[in-house]
Scaffold this active site. Structure first.
Site, PDB file in Angstrom:
ATOM      1  N   ASP A   1    -119.065  -0.331  86.830  1.00  0.00           N
ATOM      2  CA  ASP A   1    -119.879   0.211  85.736  1.00  0.00           C
ATOM      3  C   ASP A   1    -119.227  -0.244  84.438  1.00  0.00           C
ATOM      4  O   ASP A   1    -118.052   0.062  84.184  1.00  0.00           O
ATOM      5  CB  ASP A   1    -119.914   1.739  85.790  1.00  0.00           C
TER       6      ASP A   1
ATOM      7  N   ASP B   1    -132.321   6.074  90.338  1.00  0.00           N
ATOM      8  CA  ASP B   1    -131.434   7.217  90.109  1.00  0.00           C
ATOM      9  C   ASP B   1    -132.248   8.483  90.319  1.00  0.00           C
ATOM     10  O   ASP B   1    -133.300   8.661  89.690  1.00  0.00           O
ATOM     11  CB  ASP B   1    -130.877   7.200  88.685  1.00  0.00           C
TER      12      ASP B   1
END
Length: 256
Positions: free
Chosen positions: A13, A132
């Protein structure tokens, strides 16, 4: 899950050019240099690498193409890039910089034809739809969230995943926001729902705390791959020991 070898995928990330990790998508801490991390993960038997520029979509800025290029020059394993990909031109730019696949989240939801156009040009094997989700306890369903988990859509997650597969996604990267960074294990119920309903591979994300959690995601959740960040970044577990735990439970993995 199919009969193919299970994949272990470390995730980088990226925020401001650095690897970061948080809990439930917030409280980010620095976890190192992405180019160094990529090289180390390849040496340690990562099957693939995932690079997510986590603020590219919410900040409305271009993905860090120079960083993609530097990482691609360092590694030979398949490499997926996501974050800030909004157009077919973005897909083209990332693949030209050395990525093998692109992960599209918010833009795919807002314009599903992006999946169709991209898969027609580059092949569905290059196109990952990242989803998500958060569990809605009152209605006992999973809702899709966009913009790095900041925007609720009201749409049921499996419904969107099925459309994404029909539109051309070759894989689903499924992240439980409730489990993200908690290290409490993957949401097995969520994984089972998706893997039993979709005809494309599922990458499990959100909740890995130890190798046993990854074994569970493959054996019980029927995921095709497991993605993890914090347990690898901070050195508690190696990819090699994770794969050995998988092999001991009868899961086919690459160990050389």
């Amino acid at each position: 899950m199919s009969n193919l070898t299970a994949r272990v995928i470390p995730c980088l990330d990226i925020k401001d050019g650095r690897v970061v990790k948080g809990v439930n998508f917030v409280n980010l801490v620095d976890a190192g240099d992405p180019v160094e991390s990529a090289a180390i993960y390849e040496e340690n038997l990562a099957d693939e690498l995932c690079f997510l520029d986590i603020t590219a979509s919410s900040d409305r800025r271009e993905i860090l193409l120079h960083l993609v290029e530097r990482i691609a020059e360092k590694i030979f394993i398949p490499f997926t890039v996501g974050g800030g990909i909004r157009t077919v031109d973005d897909v083209k730019a990332v693949l030209e910089k050395g990525a093998d696949k692109v992960s599209i989240n918010t833009a795919a939801f807002q314009n599903p034809k992006l999946l169709t156009y991209s898969s027609e040009i580059y092949g569905s094997q290059c196109i990952v739809c990242a989803i998500d989700v958060k569990h809605e306890k009152e209605r006992d369903r999973y809702e899709v969230f966009l913009h790095g988990g900041r925007t609720a859509t009201g749409r049921e997650a499996l419904d969107w995943a099925q459309e994404a597969a029909e539109k051309g996604a070759g894989e689903i990267l499924l992240t439980s926001m409730d489990r993200d960074g908690t290290r409490n294990g993957f949401d097995i119920h969520l994984l089972k729902n998706f893997s039993s309903s979709l005809g494309i591979p599922i990458i499990a994300s959100g909740g890995a705390g130890n190798p046993e959690h990854m074994v569970e995601a493959i054996l019980r959740g029927k995921a095709d791959a497991v993605l993890a960040a914090s347990i690898f970044h901070f050195g508690e577990y190696s990819i090699r020991e994770t794969k050995k735990a998988m092999e001991e439970m009868g899961i086919s993995v690459r160990l050389d």
